[in-house]
Design a protein around this motif. Sequence first.
Motif, PDB file in Angstrom:
ATOM      1  N   PRO A  71       0.826  -1.212   0.000  1.00 43.35           N
ATOM      2  CA  PRO A  71       0.000   0.000   0.000  1.00 43.35           C
ATOM      3  C   PRO A  71       0.859   1.260   0.000  1.00 43.35           C
ATOM      4  O   PRO A  71       0.561   2.230  -0.694  1.00 43.35           O
ATOM      5  CB  PRO A  71      -0.789  -0.132   1.299  1.00 43.35           C
ATOM      6  CG  PRO A  71      -0.812  -1.585   1.604  1.00 43.35           C
ATOM      7  CD  PRO A  71       0.476  -2.136   1.081  1.00 43.35           C
ATOM      8  N   ALA A  72       1.942   1.229   0.767  1.00 47.53           N
ATOM      9  CA  ALA A  72       2.784   2.417   0.842  1.00 47.53           C
ATOM     10  C   ALA A  72       3.462   2.687  -0.505  1.00 47.53           C
ATOM     11  O   ALA A  72       3.598   3.841  -0.925  1.00 47.53           O
ATOM     12  CB  ALA A  72       3.820   2.248   1.945  1.00 47.53           C
ATOM     13  N   ALA A  91       1.011   4.332  -2.690  1.00 46.07           N
ATOM     14  CA  ALA A  91       0.852   5.732  -2.290  1.00 46.07           C
ATOM     15  C   ALA A  91       2.022   6.569  -2.821  1.00 46.07           C
ATOM     16  O   ALA A  91       1.842   7.680  -3.313  1.00 46.07           O
ATOM     17  CB  ALA A  91       0.775   5.818  -0.769  1.00 46.07           C
ATOM     18  N   GLU A  92       3.207   5.998  -2.741  1.00 44.89           N
ATOM     19  CA  GLU A  92       4.406   6.688  -3.220  1.00 44.89           C
ATOM     20  C   GLU A  92       4.309   6.919  -4.736  1.00 44.89           C
ATOM     21  O   GLU A  92       4.582   8.012  -5.238  1.00 44.89           O
ATOM     22  CB  GLU A  92       5.631   5.823  -2.872  1.00 44.89           C
ATOM     23  CG  GLU A  92       6.974   6.363  -3.336  1.00 44.89           C
ATOM     24  CD  GLU A  92       7.307   7.707  -2.700  1.00 44.89           C
ATOM     25  OE1 GLU A  92       6.802   7.975  -1.595  1.00 44.89           O
ATOM     26  OE2 GLU A  92       8.061   8.496  -3.323  1.00 44.89           O
ATOM     27  N   LEU A 136       1.607   7.143  -6.497  1.00 45.83           N
ATOM     28  CA  LEU A 136       0.593   8.165  -6.767  1.00 45.83           C
ATOM     29  C   LEU A 136       1.175   9.565  -6.533  1.00 45.83           C
ATOM     30  O   LEU A 136       0.869  10.501  -7.277  1.00 45.83           O
ATOM     31  CB  LEU A 136      -0.631   7.961  -5.857  1.00 45.83           C
ATOM     32  CG  LEU A 136      -1.552   6.804  -6.226  1.00 45.83           C
ATOM     33  CD1 LEU A 136      -2.673   6.679  -5.202  1.00 45.83           C
ATOM     34  CD2 LEU A 136      -2.152   7.004  -7.622  1.00 45.83           C
ATOM     35  N   ASP A 159      -8.722   8.831  -6.762  1.00 44.25           N
ATOM     36  CA  ASP A 159      -8.661   8.356  -5.382  1.00 44.25           C
ATOM     37  C   ASP A 159      -9.728   9.117  -4.601  1.00 44.25           C
ATOM     38  O   ASP A 159      -9.532  10.256  -4.186  1.00 44.25           O
ATOM     39  CB  ASP A 159      -7.265   8.603  -4.792  1.00 44.25           C
ATOM     40  CG  ASP A 159      -7.125   8.013  -3.385  1.00 44.25           C
ATOM     41  OD1 ASP A 159      -8.162   7.649  -2.788  1.00 44.25           O
ATOM     42  OD2 ASP A 159      -5.997   7.922  -2.896  1.00 44.25           O
ATOM     43  N   GLU A 196     -11.127   8.594  -1.706  1.00 49.14           N
ATOM     44  CA  GLU A 196     -10.885   8.822  -0.290  1.00 49.14           C
ATOM     45  C   GLU A 196     -10.073  10.102  -0.070  1.00 49.14           C
ATOM     46  O   GLU A 196     -10.347  10.875   0.842  1.00 49.14           O
ATOM     47  CB  GLU A 196     -10.136   7.624   0.284  1.00 49.14           C
ATOM     48  CG  GLU A 196     -10.062   7.630   1.784  1.00 49.14           C
ATOM     49  CD  GLU A 196      -9.200   6.480   2.290  1.00 49.14           C
ATOM     50  OE1 GLU A 196      -9.321   5.372   1.742  1.00 49.14           O
ATOM     51  OE2 GLU A 196      -8.412   6.710   3.207  1.00 49.14           O
ATOM     52  N   GLU A 197      -9.058  10.318  -0.918  1.00 51.14           N
ATOM     53  CA  GLU A 197      -8.231  11.519  -0.796  1.00 51.14           C
ATOM     54  C   GLU A 197      -8.839  12.698  -1.554  1.00 51.14           C
ATOM     55  O   GLU A 197      -8.253  13.777  -1.582  1.00 51.14           O
ATOM     56  CB  GLU A 197      -6.822  11.244  -1.339  1.00 51.14           C
ATOM     57  CG  GLU A 197      -6.062  10.165  -0.589  1.00 51.14           C
ATOM     58  CD  GLU A 197      -5.714  10.586   0.829  1.00 51.14           C
ATOM     59  OE1 GLU A 197      -5.540  11.789   1.080  1.00 51.14           O
ATOM     60  OE2 GLU A 197      -5.650   9.695   1.701  1.00 51.14           O
ATOM     61  N   CYS A 250      -8.975  -5.750  -3.225  1.00 54.01           N
ATOM     62  CA  CYS A 250      -9.641  -5.848  -1.941  1.00 54.01           C
ATOM     63  C   CYS A 250      -8.893  -6.717  -0.974  1.00 54.01           C
ATOM     64  O   CYS A 250      -8.954  -6.526   0.224  1.00 54.01           O
ATOM     65  CB  CYS A 250     -11.014  -6.401  -2.127  1.00 54.01           C
ATOM     66  SG  CYS A 250     -11.843  -5.447  -3.324  1.00 54.01           S
ATOM     67  N   PHE A 293      -6.599  -7.671   3.354  1.00 53.87           N
ATOM     68  CA  PHE A 293      -7.907  -7.234   3.840  1.00 53.87           C
ATOM     69  C   PHE A 293      -9.030  -7.894   3.059  1.00 53.87           C
ATOM     70  O   PHE A 293      -8.899  -8.160   1.880  1.00 53.87           O
ATOM     71  CB  PHE A 293      -8.041  -5.721   3.718  1.00 53.87           C
ATOM     72  CG  PHE A 293      -7.004  -4.989   4.485  1.00 53.87           C
ATOM     73  CD1 PHE A 293      -6.930  -5.114   5.859  1.00 53.87           C
ATOM     74  CD2 PHE A 293      -6.078  -4.195   3.839  1.00 53.87           C
ATOM     75  CE1 PHE A 293      -5.952  -4.456   6.573  1.00 53.87           C
ATOM     76  CE2 PHE A 293      -5.099  -3.526   4.547  1.00 53.87           C
ATOM     77  CZ  PHE A 293      -5.033  -3.654   5.917  1.00 53.87           C
TER      78      PHE A 293
END
Lengths: 132, 840
Positions: free
Chosen positions: B426-427, B430-431, B433, B535, B537-538, B553, B558
């Motif tokens: 996930p990190a 994020a990086e 993105l 995204d 959520e952000e 998912c 998760f």
Amino acid sequence: MVVGSNSEPRRLLIIDDEAIVGKRLNQIFTKMGYVVEAHIDPVQAVAAAEQHPFDIVVTDLKMQGMDGLEVLRRVKKINPRTRVIIITGYAEMDTADAAFSGGVFDFIPKPFRLDEIKDAILRAVSDMAGDG
Amino acid sequence: MSSIFTGSQPQGREGEGGATFSAIFRHFRRILSLNNQVLEMVADLEFALGGEYIYDRSFLKSSVTGIIEKGRQVIYHLNAMSGDRYARLYDRFTSTGDHLVDILAGGLGPYGPFLVLDWEVLHRDLVHLAGGKGANLGELVNSLKMPAPVGFVVSTTGYRHFMETNDLFTRIDQILSKESDPVGRSTRINALFMKAKVPGDLAGVINKRLKKICAEPGGAKFFAVRSSGVGEDGERSYAGQFQSFIGVVAGEVPAAIVKVMASRFSERLLRYLEPDSSAEEVPMAVVVQPMIEARAAGVLYTRDPIAPGSETMVISAVAGRGEELVSGKQSGDRLSLSRHHPFFPVTSHLAPVTGIPSGRGENGLRRGAGVVGLGVLKKLAEYGLLLEKRFEMPQDIEWCIDGEEKIWILQTRPLHVRTYGECKTPAALAEELSQLPVLLSGQGHVCQLGLTCGPVVHVDENTPADSFPIGAVAVSRYANPRLAEIVRRAAAVITDIGSPTGHLATITREYRTPALFGTGEATRLLPPGTEVVVDVEERTIYAGRVDLPPDMCEFGGFEPLAGQPEASILRRLLRLIAPLNLIDPGSPSFKLDNCQTIHDFLRFSHERAVAELIDFHLSGRMVGAKGAPLLEANIPLKIRLIDIGGGLDGTPGGAMTVNRVTSLPFRQILRGLLNEEAWDREPAPFGVKDFLSGLSRPLTMLTHTPNYAGENLAIIADNYCNLSLRLGYHFNIIDSYLSDEADDNYIYFRFVGGFAENDKRERRAVLIDQILSGLHFKVERKGDLVLAKAKMLERSHMESILTHLGELIAFTRQLDVKMADSGAVDRFFTTFLERIRKEP
């Protein structure tokens, strides 16, 4: 988006006896670069904190075995710098007062929106930065 | 607002009717307020479904309790308004409420007692009754509107009934406790099933459905009878552990159902289950489907299990019914397609087919010999992506095509692709993105969470949905409910204007399409064709594309949010709360006995409450207007005012000028009426024919007019206005409630009468119809009677509509006598619309 990427990742402990809360928060904060542990049993959670303290603890208030105020007291004893955020479905002002006098960082009524908890945690992180 | 009926002195003298009206109006306002509270709670529940809220069971419980209690109060106030005309609503409402409480307590819900379930009622959250296969098929047929052969499902209740009638649970448990050898166990258990009888009531409902299916045109000759275990196709996969039968004739179906049930106790499964597992565990439902005469069949994996990160999907196909493919006897054609529209083929391995030449094309693809054509493959790819989005997991889909090349989905289940090693953290995502250029950030409201990418396609309510590329990002100026079908197809939906409480937002949550509404400028910032990452959520949109983890998912271990038990309970609750079945008040089905969901009860009660209010005016019970003050305004008509609270400023005496009107809706109407441009003060060209036809009209015109006939009357309160106008030759009623709560707002407009010839009157009605429809009214026209309603719009929108209504009344006052030809309708329409558009 990634918090604490320059140093050690922040350690976050989530305690809620309803598994869904921990699952959801785990998902979100892992994505944000935190090391996350989620527990449904507060006694086990506090034991985990004794092994390896956390920077931030998010805990439910009403739980079997140990309530959120007791969690607050114990994790503060382990590490006074830990920021504790209490979430609860039973938002009552007297509990809030007790929590604040026990050194709680913030108090969030359930159900809450993602950005509310994110905001609280980001504030806790910048608050910790001020500790030096 | 609080002092409406208690403190402030009404400016007009209220007669007896006025006092009664106050009482009725008080109930009405209670209904509005309660309605609003309930809808807010429902909106909160729906939000929770969108992933933005973090909630738990106690939140679900307190919401449902509140909704039931307030809903019951709505019914009380409606009955108080109407002299208990709707007392029967209580019983119906209680039944819905009881189902909600049952679901919260972990009960089976309203379909619990059914031995057999029809396809229409099935959805993903009925796994406990229909098993995994039945529930998934129900979801794809009913929610996704995909073609699947539909028959019926023998529910777990039906299964238990069969088992208990034959005392099988007890007897099997006895065998399990005495016999430890799996082969011996299953032989003895099988013998019990051989002797067991299908109970009469169960056999009856099964045979009734079989008969019905066989009697349909082109009715099935053969059936597939498949296991649908609770847990099969779910968390624990028993895939292939239970038995299924195909090619079963109708008469053999009941026996096949028993055999499928018996496979719950097969040697294989007994080995698979915990040794001390009781016979009642892992209940079994049975799916019965009519067989499709398949020309070709196969399997679609929405991700390549060998290379899950490769952004391709895999389709295998064989001629015939496909069992040989599924059972591994024949490999068939194997093709891979891009996961992105327009789903170009990437590789193909075609099984040799005799008689058809094949060769290798310049792009490395072999041409011409495939069992199915590219069109079918692309359509399958579309279905695959839709199913994947719905279940938030890669899918393993069995399909077939019939002689007319129509695709049928036979079943879908989660495809567990494990991506150890190559999985992006996930990190890291994020990086990745954070390296992309940001096109839009921090704007808009979250409707449905999600992270997705695709090319931007601009859409509006006129965009044909089937031309919208599946998997693209839809960008629209407005969140228009007509975009529903596009929401189903889109990877994400972004709008400039729109709220997370609107109708389209609900649809995004229904289809689990990531959605961000009300960004203000998405249409400007996101040009068509741009590849973007959304995204939600952000609340950020990046330019570019990232390879999302193949199993979004299960990403990071998760479970899909939609698969959580709380999410399932929430959806089951919402199914009894949110859908609206009573849509058209004009339809004969808009009646008390058809109220099923909480929303139905609210909608019905609200509609009837408005009707009570209007009926009260029309019934002539409203008296005492004579002493009401006249409005002083520069318009060629006289309006008397009755203030029932907060409609006029409190100063006693003096001239009742326009500035003293404080009623929100009435102020807006006056704004329109006072617009000089809208008044056409030249005398109308008036023919003898018009006059004669007019003479025969007044009686019919006045049939429904109250005692103040001849006077114009406005009954007003701070948020309310009921205006009855006799303008020239027309009779208008505007009944409106206007506040900051969009859900409470409504305008009811009724227009009738006129002195002109019939066809001229009708032309004028056509004109009004067109204009009102343009103003978001729902219009009903019968001859020259126009009934229009606008509801639940934002205050600012309502205000502009009311102003235009005022203008329209002035503008059309004498139109009917001028409208000599039908072209006149268009000319007037254009003129009026120009006026509307001139306004900011």
